[in-house]
Design a protein around this motif. Structure first.
Motif, mmCIF file in Angstrom:
data_model
loop_
_atom_site.group_PDB
_atom_site.id
_atom_site.type_symbol
_atom_site.label_atom_id
_atom_site.label_comp_id
_atom_site.label_asym_id
_atom_site.label_seq_id
_atom_site.Cartn_x
_atom_site.Cartn_y
_atom_site.Cartn_z
ATOM 1 N N ASP A 9 0.836 -1.210 0.000
ATOM 2 C CA ASP A 9 0.000 0.000 0.000
ATOM 3 C C ASP A 9 0.870 1.259 0.000
ATOM 4 O O ASP A 9 0.620 2.202 -0.756
ATOM 5 C CB ASP A 9 -0.961 0.008 1.196
ATOM 6 N N VAL A 10 1.929 1.237 0.832
ATOM 7 C CA VAL A 10 2.842 2.392 0.919
ATOM 8 C C VAL A 10 3.600 2.565 -0.396
ATOM 9 O O VAL A 10 3.762 3.682 -0.897
ATOM 10 C CB VAL A 10 3.828 2.217 2.107
ATOM 11 N N LEU A 11 4.019 1.451 -0.993
ATOM 12 C CA LEU A 11 4.776 1.521 -2.254
ATOM 13 C C LEU A 11 3.907 2.045 -3.393
ATOM 14 O O LEU A 11 4.354 2.863 -4.202
ATOM 15 C CB LEU A 11 5.340 0.134 -2.611
ATOM 16 N N LEU A 12 2.652 1.601 -3.443
ATOM 17 C CA LEU A 12 1.732 2.085 -4.482
ATOM 18 C C LEU A 12 1.426 3.569 -4.303
ATOM 19 O O LEU A 12 1.322 4.316 -5.267
ATOM 20 C CB LEU A 12 0.413 1.286 -4.434
ATOM 21 N N GLU A 13 1.283 3.966 -3.053
ATOM 22 C CA GLU A 13 0.927 5.364 -2.765
ATOM 23 C C GLU A 13 2.086 6.313 -3.041
ATOM 24 O O GLU A 13 1.915 7.378 -3.612
ATOM 25 C CB GLU A 13 0.469 5.488 -1.310
ATOM 26 N N GLN A 14 3.299 5.919 -2.628
ATOM 27 C CA GLN A 14 4.437 6.848 -2.696
ATOM 28 C C GLN A 14 5.225 6.793 -4.000
ATOM 29 O O GLN A 14 5.833 7.769 -4.386
ATOM 30 C CB GLN A 14 5.396 6.583 -1.525
ATOM 31 N N ARG A 15 5.228 5.638 -4.659
ATOM 32 C CA ARG A 15 5.965 5.472 -5.926
ATOM 33 C C ARG A 15 7.417 5.959 -5.818
ATOM 34 O O ARG A 15 7.875 6.809 -6.573
ATOM 35 C CB ARG A 15 5.223 6.180 -7.075
ATOM 36 N N ARG A 16 8.119 5.435 -4.849
ATOM 37 C CA ARG A 16 9.531 5.791 -4.623
ATOM 38 C C ARG A 16 10.442 5.035 -5.592
ATOM 39 O O ARG A 16 10.070 3.997 -6.130
ATOM 40 C CB ARG A 16 9.930 5.427 -3.188
ATOM 41 N N ALA A 46 -6.307 6.044 -4.700
ATOM 42 C CA ALA A 46 -7.735 6.285 -4.962
ATOM 43 C C ALA A 46 -7.935 7.000 -6.294
ATOM 44 O O ALA A 46 -8.778 6.595 -7.105
ATOM 45 C CB ALA A 46 -8.346 7.094 -3.820
ATOM 46 N N MET A 47 -7.135 8.043 -6.525
ATOM 47 C CA MET A 47 -7.275 8.819 -7.766
ATOM 48 C C MET A 47 -6.987 7.939 -8.986
ATOM 49 O O MET A 47 -7.729 7.968 -9.982
ATOM 50 C CB MET A 47 -6.333 10.034 -7.734
ATOM 51 N N LYS A 48 -5.939 7.154 -8.903
ATOM 52 C CA LYS A 48 -5.571 6.271 -10.026
ATOM 53 C C LYS A 48 -6.676 5.246 -10.296
ATOM 54 O O LYS A 48 -7.023 4.973 -11.449
ATOM 55 C CB LYS A 48 -4.247 5.565 -9.719
ATOM 56 N N TYR A 49 -7.237 4.677 -9.229
ATOM 57 C CA TYR A 49 -8.281 3.669 -9.398
ATOM 58 C C TYR A 49 -9.515 4.276 -10.083
ATOM 59 O O TYR A 49 -10.019 3.725 -11.068
ATOM 60 C CB TYR A 49 -8.674 3.057 -8.045
ATOM 61 N N TYR A 50 -9.995 5.396 -9.545
ATOM 62 C CA TYR A 50 -11.230 5.982 -10.100
ATOM 63 C C TYR A 50 -11.024 6.543 -11.500
ATOM 64 O O TYR A 50 -11.911 6.467 -12.344
ATOM 65 C CB TYR A 50 -11.818 7.026 -9.131
ATOM 66 N N LYS A 51 -9.832 7.058 -11.743
ATOM 67 C CA LYS A 51 -9.509 7.527 -13.098
ATOM 68 C C LYS A 51 -9.551 6.339 -14.066
ATOM 69 O O LYS A 51 -10.045 6.438 -15.185
ATOM 70 C CB LYS A 51 -8.105 8.163 -13.090
ATOM 71 N N GLY A 52 -9.028 5.194 -13.598
ATOM 72 C CA GLY A 52 -8.984 3.982 -14.410
ATOM 73 C C GLY A 52 -10.359 3.455 -14.785
ATOM 74 O O GLY A 52 -10.526 2.809 -15.819
ATOM 75 N N ILE A 53 -11.372 3.716 -13.940
ATOM 76 C CA ILE A 53 -12.726 3.254 -14.267
ATOM 77 C C ILE A 53 -13.591 4.400 -14.822
ATOM 78 O O ILE A 53 -14.805 4.288 -14.920
ATOM 79 C CB ILE A 53 -13.421 2.567 -13.054
ATOM 80 N N ALA A 92 -18.209 12.212 2.763
ATOM 81 C CA ALA A 92 -17.811 11.546 1.516
ATOM 82 C C ALA A 92 -18.819 10.460 1.138
ATOM 83 O O ALA A 92 -19.530 9.929 1.994
ATOM 84 C CB ALA A 92 -16.428 10.917 1.682
ATOM 85 N N ASP A 93 -18.853 10.156 -0.174
ATOM 86 C CA ASP A 93 -19.709 9.061 -0.666
ATOM 87 C C ASP A 93 -19.092 7.703 -0.375
ATOM 88 O O ASP A 93 -19.782 6.722 -0.137
ATOM 89 C CB ASP A 93 -19.876 9.178 -2.199
ATOM 90 N N ARG A 94 -17.767 7.656 -0.482
ATOM 91 C CA ARG A 94 -17.040 6.411 -0.307
ATOM 92 C C ARG A 94 -15.739 6.694 0.441
ATOM 93 O O ARG A 94 -15.239 7.816 0.431
ATOM 94 C CB ARG A 94 -16.677 5.776 -1.665
ATOM 95 N N ILE A 95 -15.192 5.638 1.028
ATOM 96 C CA ILE A 95 -13.831 5.724 1.564
ATOM 97 C C ILE A 95 -12.977 4.698 0.820
ATOM 98 O O ILE A 95 -13.502 3.726 0.273
ATOM 99 C CB ILE A 95 -13.766 5.451 3.092
ATOM 100 N N VAL A 96 -11.683 4.939 0.762
ATOM 101 C CA VAL A 96 -10.741 3.955 0.235
ATOM 102 C C VAL A 96 -9.736 3.708 1.350
ATOM 103 O O VAL A 96 -9.066 4.642 1.812
ATOM 104 C CB VAL A 96 -10.044 4.462 -1.051
ATOM 105 N N ASP A 97 -9.677 2.448 1.819
ATOM 106 C CA ASP A 97 -8.829 2.167 2.975
ATOM 107 C C ASP A 97 -8.374 0.709 2.969
ATOM 108 O O ASP A 97 -8.857 -0.102 2.180
ATOM 109 C CB ASP A 97 -9.612 2.463 4.266
ATOM 110 N N ILE A 98 -7.462 0.418 3.888
ATOM 111 C CA ILE A 98 -6.968 -0.949 4.090
ATOM 112 C C ILE A 98 -8.048 -1.762 4.808
ATOM 113 O O ILE A 98 -8.649 -1.277 5.774
ATOM 114 C CB ILE A 98 -5.689 -0.902 4.966
#
Length: 207
Positions: free
Chosen positions: A74-81, A121-128, A150-156
């Motif tokens: 999750d951290v790696l996907l979010e930060q893209r280091r 979250a942004m990448k996922y919703y953009k993708g759909i 909010a309408d939805r949450i995105v979480d672990i």
């Protein structure tokens, strides 16, 4: 023996990863006195551990203060280091999902998504094909739909118990998460034998 500095998150991930290192035959103390220590030196193996917050591990590895680290996907996907992902350790497995109040549809005009993972979250919703407004929160994400933020949450999600207890249901499964072994690109090149040995030994302990 080449010195190796390993950044690890405190708590359960450290305990599980440390068990794996013991199982892999590294000469480490059976138990480590955690208390308030932020660095642990193991002279017998020429290894030092930096104990950090999960979000900080990839930062330490990218900047080379740690040669390798253990970080959640999750951290790696979010930060893209800029780090090399070497091995899925299959520990602390969970997933990222969207959730909200039951029987509700997402707002058609700029639906609001509350999360501590704005990039995911942004990448996922953009993708759909959904244009969404991201509201970044750091704690008690479950509150957002309950109070109309909010309408939805995105979480672990681990067991789903927290969602259930707060009257929320899962809507979309976004990504699988587990702890990964990562390396600094320069360290991976300069200390390749030592790092590769560690990877080979840990690979045998992945369940």
């Amino acid at each position: 023996m080449t010195q190796l500095t390993i950044a690890m998150p405190k708590g359960r991930i450290f305990e599980e990863a440390y068990e794996m290192l013991l199982e892999a035959g590294f000469n480490l103390p059976e138990e480590v006195e955690m208390s308030r220590k932020l660095m642990i030196e193991i002279p017998e193996e020429n290894i030092s551990f930096i104990l950090a917050k999960p979000m900080d591990v990839p930062v330490y590895v990218e900047h080379g203060v740690a040669d390798i680290g253990i970080a959640g996907k999750d951290v790696l996907l979010e930060q893209r280091r800029t780090v090399h992902e070497l091995l899925d350790l299959k520990i602390s497995e969970c997933y990222i999902a969207s959730a909200g109040l039951p029987n509700t549809t997402i707002n058609e005009i700029a639906p609001r998504i509350a999360t501590k993972y704005p990039n995911i979250a942004m990448k996922y919703y953009k993708g759909i094909g959904e244009q969404v407004e991201i509201i970044e929160l750091n704690g008690s994400i479950e509150l957002a739909p309950m109070i109309g933020l909010a309408d939805r949450i995105v979480d672990i999600v681990s067991t789903g118990r927290t969602l259930k207890e707060n009257g929320l249901v899962e809507y979309e499964h976004i990504a699988e998460v587990s702890s990964r072994l990562i390396a600094n690109p320069v360290s991976y090149r300069m200390k390749s034998d030592r790092i590769q040995d560690l990877v080979t030994r840990l690979k045998k302990c992945v369940k």
